[in-house]
Every structure is written in structure tokens, then in C-alpha cells.
Design a protein around this motif. Structure first.
Motif, PDB file in Angstrom:
ATOM      1  N   LEU A  44      47.501  45.414  28.741  1.00 18.94           N
ATOM      2  CA  LEU A  44      46.733  46.263  29.592  1.00 18.94           C
ATOM      3  C   LEU A  44      46.384  47.388  29.056  1.00 18.94           C
ATOM      4  N   ILE A  45      47.406  48.336  28.504  1.00 15.94           N
ATOM      5  CA  ILE A  45      47.127  49.487  27.904  1.00 15.94           C
ATOM      6  C   ILE A  45      46.265  49.253  26.457  1.00 15.94           C
ATOM      7  N   LYS A  46      46.603  48.463  25.883  1.00 17.51           N
ATOM      8  CA  LYS A  46      45.862  48.131  24.632  1.00 17.51           C
ATOM      9  C   LYS A  46      44.407  47.819  25.017  1.00 17.51           C
ATOM     10  N   VAL A  47      44.264  46.972  26.074  1.00 19.57           N
ATOM     11  CA  VAL A  47      42.772  46.666  26.371  1.00 19.57           C
ATOM     12  C   VAL A  47      41.975  47.955  26.839  1.00 19.57           C
ATOM     13  N   ILE A  48      42.795  48.896  27.560  1.00 17.59           N
ATOM     14  CA  ILE A  48      42.287  49.912  27.953  1.00 17.59           C
ATOM     15  C   ILE A  48      41.724  50.825  27.128  1.00 17.59           C
ATOM     16  N   ASP A  49      42.801  51.165  25.960  1.00 18.29           N
ATOM     17  CA  ASP A  49      42.533  51.641  24.994  1.00 18.29           C
ATOM     18  C   ASP A  49      41.464  51.208  23.902  1.00 18.29           C
ATOM     19  N   SER A  50      41.122  49.988  23.778  1.00 13.82           N
ATOM     20  CA  SER A  50      40.273  49.330  23.130  1.00 13.82           C
ATOM     21  C   SER A  50      38.814  49.591  23.947  1.00 13.82           C
ATOM     22  N   TYR A  51      38.895  49.595  25.287  1.00 14.24           N
ATOM     23  CA  TYR A  51      37.495  49.440  26.034  1.00 14.24           C
ATOM     24  C   TYR A  51      37.564  50.824  26.838  1.00 14.24           C
ATOM     25  N   PRO A  52      37.102  51.926  26.004  1.00 12.01           N
ATOM     26  CA  PRO A  52      37.232  53.155  27.018  1.00 12.01           C
ATOM     27  C   PRO A  52      36.177  53.205  28.230  1.00 12.01           C
ATOM     28  N   GLU A  53      36.537  53.868  29.238  1.00 13.67           N
ATOM     29  CA  GLU A  53      35.384  53.947  30.367  1.00 13.67           C
ATOM     30  C   GLU A  53      35.287  52.522  31.071  1.00 13.67           C
ATOM     31  N   THR A  54      36.290  51.687  31.138  1.00 12.00           N
ATOM     32  CA  THR A  54      36.264  50.167  31.786  1.00 12.00           C
ATOM     33  C   THR A  54      36.546  50.507  33.069  1.00 12.00           C
ATOM     34  N   THR A  55      35.989  49.850  33.854  1.00 14.29           N
ATOM     35  CA  THR A  55      36.357  49.528  35.264  1.00 14.29           C
ATOM     36  C   THR A  55      37.557  48.660  35.528  1.00 14.29           C
ATOM     37  N   MET A  56      38.256  48.711  36.714  1.00 13.80           N
ATOM     38  CA  MET A  56      39.242  47.727  36.800  1.00 13.80           C
ATOM     39  C   MET A  56      38.780  46.271  37.236  1.00 13.80           C
ATOM     40  N   LYS A  57      37.512  46.039  37.410  1.00 10.22           N
ATOM     41  CA  LYS A  57      37.006  44.640  37.629  1.00 10.22           C
ATOM     42  C   LYS A  57      36.685  44.295  35.997  1.00 10.22           C
ATOM     43  N   GLU A  58      36.224  45.112  35.170  1.00 13.06           N
ATOM     44  CA  GLU A  58      36.002  44.881  33.963  1.00 13.06           C
ATOM     45  C   GLU A  58      37.078  44.324  33.020  1.00 13.06           C
ATOM     46  N   ILE A  59      38.214  45.296  33.141  1.00 13.15           N
ATOM     47  CA  ILE A  59      39.497  45.066  32.580  1.00 13.15           C
ATOM     48  C   ILE A  59      40.100  43.598  33.012  1.00 13.15           C
ATOM     49  N   ALA A  60      40.002  43.315  34.546  1.00 15.68           N
ATOM     50  CA  ALA A  60      40.427  41.977  35.183  1.00 15.68           C
ATOM     51  C   ALA A  60      39.748  40.902  34.308  1.00 15.68           C
ATOM     52  N   ILE A  62      38.281  40.941  31.323  1.00 13.34           N
ATOM     53  CA  ILE A  62      38.624  40.890  29.872  1.00 13.34           C
ATOM     54  C   ILE A  62      40.097  40.151  29.876  1.00 13.34           C
ATOM     55  N   LEU A  63      40.970  40.363  30.702  1.00 16.98           N
ATOM     56  CA  LEU A  63      42.285  39.637  30.691  1.00 16.98           C
ATOM     57  C   LEU A  63      42.455  38.464  31.454  1.00 16.98           C
ATOM     58  N   GLY A  64      41.250  38.157  32.205  1.00 23.49           N
ATOM     59  CA  GLY A  64      40.963  36.931  32.779  1.00 23.49           C
ATOM     60  C   GLY A  64      42.133  36.716  33.993  1.00 23.49           C
ATOM     61  N   VAL A  65      42.356  37.851  34.534  1.00 23.44           N
ATOM     62  CA  VAL A  65      43.259  37.834  35.816  1.00 23.44           C
ATOM     63  C   VAL A  65      42.426  38.413  37.110  1.00 23.44           C
ATOM     64  N   HIS A  66      43.335  38.607  38.091  1.00 23.40           N
ATOM     65  CA  HIS A  66      42.772  39.193  39.295  1.00 23.40           C
ATOM     66  C   HIS A  66      42.577  40.665  39.304  1.00 23.40           C
ATOM     67  N   THR A  68      43.535  42.623  41.575  1.00 18.14           N
ATOM     68  CA  THR A  68      44.600  43.242  42.334  1.00 18.14           C
ATOM     69  C   THR A  68      45.796  43.241  41.366  1.00 18.14           C
ATOM     70  N   GLY A  69      46.001  42.189  40.445  1.00 16.74           N
ATOM     71  CA  GLY A  69      47.201  42.102  39.480  1.00 16.74           C
ATOM     72  C   GLY A  69      47.101  43.192  38.604  1.00 16.74           C
ATOM     73  N   VAL A  70      45.934  43.486  38.118  1.00 10.19           N
ATOM     74  CA  VAL A  70      45.520  44.773  37.249  1.00 10.19           C
ATOM     75  C   VAL A  70      45.913  46.131  38.109  1.00 10.19           C
ATOM     76  N   SER A  71      45.366  46.223  39.208  1.00  9.18           N
ATOM     77  CA  SER A  71      45.514  47.454  39.809  1.00  9.18           C
ATOM     78  C   SER A  71      46.909  47.995  40.155  1.00  9.18           C
ATOM     79  N   ASN A  72      47.851  46.819  40.500  1.00  7.55           N
ATOM     80  CA  ASN A  72      49.462  47.336  40.457  1.00  7.55           C
ATOM     81  C   ASN A  72      49.847  47.587  39.087  1.00  7.55           C
ATOM     82  N   LYS A  73      49.577  46.877  37.798  1.00  7.55           N
ATOM     83  CA  LYS A  73      49.902  47.390  36.839  1.00  7.55           C
ATOM     84  C   LYS A  73      49.178  48.802  36.456  1.00  7.55           C
ATOM     85  N   VAL A  74      48.311  49.061  36.655  1.00  7.29           N
ATOM     86  CA  VAL A  74      47.405  50.207  36.225  1.00  7.29           C
ATOM     87  C   VAL A  74      48.184  51.304  37.144  1.00  7.29           C
TER      88      VAL A  74
END
Length: 151
Positions: A44-60, A62-66, A68-74
Motif C-alpha cells: 500500500l505505501i509503495k503504491v501511494i508513493d508511486s501514484y501521488p495524489e491518488t484517492t482511496m478509490k483509485e488505490i483500491a 490499483i491493488l484490486g481490493v475493496h 474499505t480494506g484500503v481505508s483501514n490500512k491507510v
């Protein structure tokens, strides 16, 4: 192209990804600061570092997850000071950014990854073979990006 050959290539890449991720995760556990990071948090932290200014939806996505799972880890990484929330240019959207402390962790993760892969390749491949492998993997990556851009 023969379907069986394509299947073998795909399965080999997938196997390398699974085993490589597992071995790197074990290597991270040997680092005092990183040992409390889960595999998902490091990704997660590597993806966010690679894709600055990315929303939670976009992060999810990219990772192929829900989301809510991203929100808890973030949230946990924000609490640890590795990530921070920022407002988007429209002042309505919110995105996640890596803090200075988070960048230091990403650099340590990268150093551990490079060391692990160097050890793996040592004595197995010449530099020319690695350059050839990189060229082929780059072409695959470029093809995926081209297809994403066309969507």
C-alpha cells in the motif's frame, strides 16, 4: 502462439510474484522498524508513493481490493505518521500522501528488495542476461500500460 506456452509463461510470472513477495516479506520482518508492517501495508505505501495524489478509490482499484480494506490500512499508516490525508484541488476530494517518515520506509523497503533480488540473481544470471530479462519484462509492462491508457 500456443496456449500451453502462454499458460506456462503466465504461471511462471505468477509463481515468481508469489514466492518473491513471500521472501521479501520475511526479509522485512528482520528489519526492526519494518517488522510490524504487514505485506499489504508495504504494498500500500509503495503504491501511494508511486501514484501521488491518488484517492482511496483509485488505490483500491490499483491493488484490486475493496475500498474499505484500503481505508483501514491507510488509517493505521496515518496514525503511525507514514501517510497523511490531503484535500484535492477541488477541496471536496481527499487523497493520501506519503510523509517524510513514510518516504524513509519506502526507501528501506526498496533497499531490502534490491538486496534480496541481488542475492537471488547472484551466480544465476550474467549482467547481459538480466538486461535481456529486464527488456522483456519492460515490454510486457509497456503493453499493459498501453491497454490501460486505451480504456
Amino acid at each position: 502462439m500456443r496456449e500451453e506456452l502462454i499458460r506456462q509463461v503466465y504461471e511462471s510470472i505468477y509463481d515468481i510474484y508469489l514466492h518473491g513477495s513471500e521472501q521479501v516479506a520475511h526479509s522485512l520482518k528482520e528489519d526492526e522498524e519494518l517488522k510490524h508492517f504487514s505485506r499489504e501495508q508495504t504494498q500500500l505505501i509503495k503504491v501511494i508513493d508511486s501514484y501521488p495524489e491518488t484517492t482511496m478509490k483509485e488505490i483500491a482499484e490499483i491493488l484490486g481490493v475493496h475500498k474499505t480494506g484500503v481505508s483501514n490500512k491507510v488509517k493505521k499508516l496515518v496514525e503511525g505518521g507514514y501517510l497523511e490525508y490531503r484535500k484535492g484541488p477541488d477541496h471536496k476530494s481527499k487523497y493520501v500522501a506519503v510523509t517524510e517518515k513514510g518516504h524513509e520506509v519506502v526507501e528501506r523497503i526498496e533497499a531490502i528488495n534490491v538486496t534480496r533480488w541481488r542475492t537471488l540473481f547472484a551466480g544465476e544470471f550474467t549482467e547481459e542476461e538480466l538486461e535481456d530479462l529486464y527488456g522483456k519484462l519492460f515490454r510486457i509492462s509497456k503493453r499493459f500500460k498501453k491497454e490501460e491508457d486505451e480504456k
